[in-house]
Design a protein around this motif. Structure first.
Motif, short mmCIF file in Angstrom:
data_model
loop_
_atom_site.label_atom_id
_atom_site.label_comp_id
_atom_site.label_asym_id
_atom_site.label_seq_id
_atom_site.Cartn_x
_atom_site.Cartn_y
_atom_site.Cartn_z
N GLY A 7 0.85 -1.19 0.00
CA GLY A 7 0.00 0.00 0.00
C GLY A 7 0.87 1.23 0.00
N LEU A 8 0.26 2.37 -0.26
CA LEU A 8 1.01 3.62 -0.20
C LEU A 8 1.38 3.89 1.26
N ASP A 9 2.31 4.80 1.46
CA ASP A 9 2.68 5.17 2.82
C ASP A 9 1.44 5.71 3.54
N PHE A 10 1.33 5.42 4.82
CA PHE A 10 0.22 5.86 5.66
C PHE A 10 -1.10 5.15 5.34
N SER A 11 -1.06 4.08 4.56
CA SER A 11 -2.31 3.39 4.22
C SER A 11 -2.79 2.54 5.40
N GLY A 12 -1.92 2.29 6.36
CA GLY A 12 -2.33 1.48 7.51
C GLY A 12 -1.73 0.08 7.49
N LYS A 13 -0.69 -0.11 6.69
CA LYS A 13 -0.06 -1.44 6.59
C LYS A 13 0.47 -1.93 7.93
N SER A 14 1.32 -1.11 8.56
CA SER A 14 1.96 -1.62 9.79
C SER A 14 0.93 -1.89 10.88
N THR A 15 -0.13 -1.07 10.92
CA THR A 15 -1.20 -1.31 11.88
C THR A 15 -1.77 -2.72 11.68
N GLN A 16 -2.05 -3.06 10.42
CA GLN A 16 -2.68 -4.36 10.14
C GLN A 16 -1.69 -5.51 10.25
N CYS A 91 5.16 -9.86 6.15
CA CYS A 91 6.14 -8.85 5.75
C CYS A 91 5.45 -7.54 5.32
N ASP A 92 5.89 -6.45 5.94
CA ASP A 92 5.40 -5.11 5.63
C ASP A 92 6.15 -4.64 4.37
N ARG A 93 5.49 -4.74 3.23
CA ARG A 93 6.03 -4.50 1.88
C ARG A 93 6.87 -5.68 1.41
N LEU A 141 -3.67 13.92 4.33
CA LEU A 141 -4.42 14.16 5.58
C LEU A 141 -3.74 13.46 6.76
N ARG A 142 -3.38 12.19 6.55
CA ARG A 142 -2.81 11.41 7.65
C ARG A 142 -1.43 11.92 8.03
N MET A 143 -0.68 12.37 7.02
CA MET A 143 0.66 12.92 7.31
C MET A 143 0.53 14.16 8.18
N ARG A 145 -1.99 14.94 10.11
CA ARG A 145 -2.51 14.56 11.42
C ARG A 145 -1.39 14.05 12.32
N GLN A 146 -0.49 13.28 11.72
CA GLN A 146 0.62 12.71 12.50
C GLN A 146 1.76 13.70 12.70
N LYS A 147 1.66 14.83 12.01
CA LYS A 147 2.75 15.83 12.01
C LYS A 147 4.08 15.16 11.66
N ASP A 182 -10.23 -1.57 0.99
CA ASP A 182 -10.37 -0.12 1.04
C ASP A 182 -9.82 0.40 2.38
N GLY A 183 -8.71 1.13 2.30
CA GLY A 183 -8.02 1.59 3.51
C GLY A 183 -8.73 2.72 4.24
N ARG A 184 -9.86 3.20 3.69
CA ARG A 184 -10.61 4.24 4.40
C ARG A 184 -11.60 3.65 5.39
N MET A 185 -11.74 2.33 5.35
CA MET A 185 -12.60 1.69 6.36
C MET A 185 -11.90 1.78 7.72
N SER A 186 -12.66 1.43 8.78
CA SER A 186 -12.06 1.51 10.11
C SER A 186 -11.00 0.42 10.27
N ILE A 187 -10.11 0.63 11.22
CA ILE A 187 -9.05 -0.35 11.49
C ILE A 187 -9.67 -1.72 11.76
N GLU A 188 -10.78 -1.71 12.51
CA GLU A 188 -11.44 -2.97 12.86
C GLU A 188 -12.05 -3.66 11.63
N GLU A 189 -12.69 -2.89 10.77
CA GLU A 189 -13.27 -3.49 9.54
C GLU A 189 -12.17 -4.09 8.66
N ILE A 190 -11.06 -3.39 8.56
CA ILE A 190 -9.95 -3.91 7.74
C ILE A 190 -9.39 -5.17 8.38
N ARG A 191 -9.23 -5.12 9.70
CA ARG A 191 -8.70 -6.31 10.42
C ARG A 191 -9.56 -7.53 10.10
P1 ADP Z 1 1.74 2.47 6.98
O1 ADP Z 1 2.46 1.36 7.67
O2 ADP Z 1 1.01 2.01 5.75
O3 ADP Z 1 2.59 3.68 6.71
P2 ADP Z 1 0.39 2.92 9.52
O4 ADP Z 1 -0.19 1.64 9.96
O5 ADP Z 1 1.66 3.39 10.17
O6 ADP Z 1 0.56 2.96 7.93
O7 ADP Z 1 -0.73 4.03 9.67
C1 ADP Z 1 -0.51 5.39 9.26
C2 ADP Z 1 -1.40 6.32 10.08
O8 ADP Z 1 -2.76 6.10 9.74
C3 ADP Z 1 -1.31 6.07 11.59
O9 ADP Z 1 -1.44 7.32 12.23
C4 ADP Z 1 -2.50 5.18 11.88
O10 ADP Z 1 -2.95 5.32 13.19
C5 ADP Z 1 -3.52 5.69 10.87
N1 ADP Z 1 -4.43 4.62 10.44
C6 ADP Z 1 -4.15 3.31 10.24
N2 ADP Z 1 -5.24 2.65 9.79
C7 ADP Z 1 -6.23 3.56 9.68
C8 ADP Z 1 -7.60 3.50 9.28
N3 ADP Z 1 -8.17 2.36 8.86
N4 ADP Z 1 -8.30 4.63 9.30
C9 ADP Z 1 -7.75 5.80 9.70
N5 ADP Z 1 -6.46 5.94 10.10
C10 ADP Z 1 -5.70 4.83 10.09
#
Ligand code: ADP
Length: 209
Positions: A7-16, A91-93, A141-143, A145-147, A182-191
């Motif tokens: 996924g693109l950066d900030f898509s939520g990969k590492s979270t998942q 593996c993340d990427r 937006l996410r960038m 938000r995270q500053k 779709d990475g705009r879904m909630s973290i829980e829905e994606i999980r």
């Molecule tokens: P990546 O590894 O793809 O760069 P991260 O898992 O680090 O992405 O997430 C990037 C940012 O987006 C973090 O601040 C995280 O909390 C937030 N985030 C992750 N998943 C979601 C989501 N489904 N909806 C909104 N924000 C999310």
């Protein structure tokens, strides 16, 4: 089993990646989480070069070879032995990022990249590749938000990311190992979607499909 997240950066990969690894560990499976580039002493040093904001004059081919060098080290030193020992590797990427970023994003030959990917991965193929898809506007937006300050790759600009996203979507169309979410879904829905595909894959493997 070898599983990758793209996924693109900030898509939520590492979270998942973290959530899936937790679920796998809880189920008693031997699990290993890795990131590409990185994951080995050599790979982490290559990663630092790749992300260094002071190295903006890096040529596109240097970038391609550095990513591939880090990946080759990761495959030989860690992934192959782990898979051999029955560990699930998450593996993340992995090499699809190279196709999307260096191929579609930077415009390097997709044919050349295919060969280099094959060599770097030593023929390894993920059983599942999750592509977490977000529009480029969402990255911005996410960038904010995270500053977060952008690293060298993240300084490549909007058009670069648009092309890379196209690349991922094209790969996903071509190869059934992909699960597009779709990475705009909630973290829980994606999980949940990640877990559903994992269970389907396990069931297929048991049936020998
Ligand atoms: P990546 O590894 O793809 O760069 P991260 O898992 O680090 O992405 O997430 C990037 C940012 O987006 C973090 O601040 C995280 O909390 C937030 N985030 C992750 N998943 C979601 C989501 N489904 N909806 C909104 N924000 C999310």
């Amino acid at each position: 089993m070898f599983i990758t997240f793209e996924g693109l950066d900030f898509s939520g990969k590492s979270t998942q990646v973290g959530l899936l690894a937790d679920a796998l560990s809880r189920s008693g499976a031997k699990t290993l989480v890795l990131r590409d580039p990185g994951g080995t002493a050599i790979g982490e040093r290559i990663r630092a070069v790749l992300l260094d904001r002071e190295l903006l004059d890096m040529s596109d081919f240097t970038e391609l070879f550095l990513f591939s060098a880090s990946r080759s080290q990761l495959v030989q030193e860690i992934i192959k032995p782990a898979l051999h020992a029955g560990t699930i590797v998450v593996c993340d990427r992995f090499y699809d990022s190279t196709t999307a970023y260096q191929g579609w994003g930077r415009g390097l030959s997709l044919e050349a990249i295919k060969s280099i990917n094959r060599v770097a991965a030593d023929g390894l193929l993920p059983a599942i590749t999750y592509f977490i898809d977000i529009p480029v506007s969402e990255i911005e937006l996410r960038m904010k938000r995270q500053k977060a300050g952008a690293d060298r790759m993240e300084m490549s600009g909007r058009a670069f990311y648009e092309r890379a996203r196209e690349g991922f979507l094209q790969l996903a169309k071509e190869e059934p190992r992909f699960e597009v979410i779709d990475g705009r879904m909630s973290i829980e829905e994606i999980r949940q979607k990640v877990w559903n595909r994992f269970e389907r894959e396990m069931a297929n493997q048991r049936k020998g499909v």
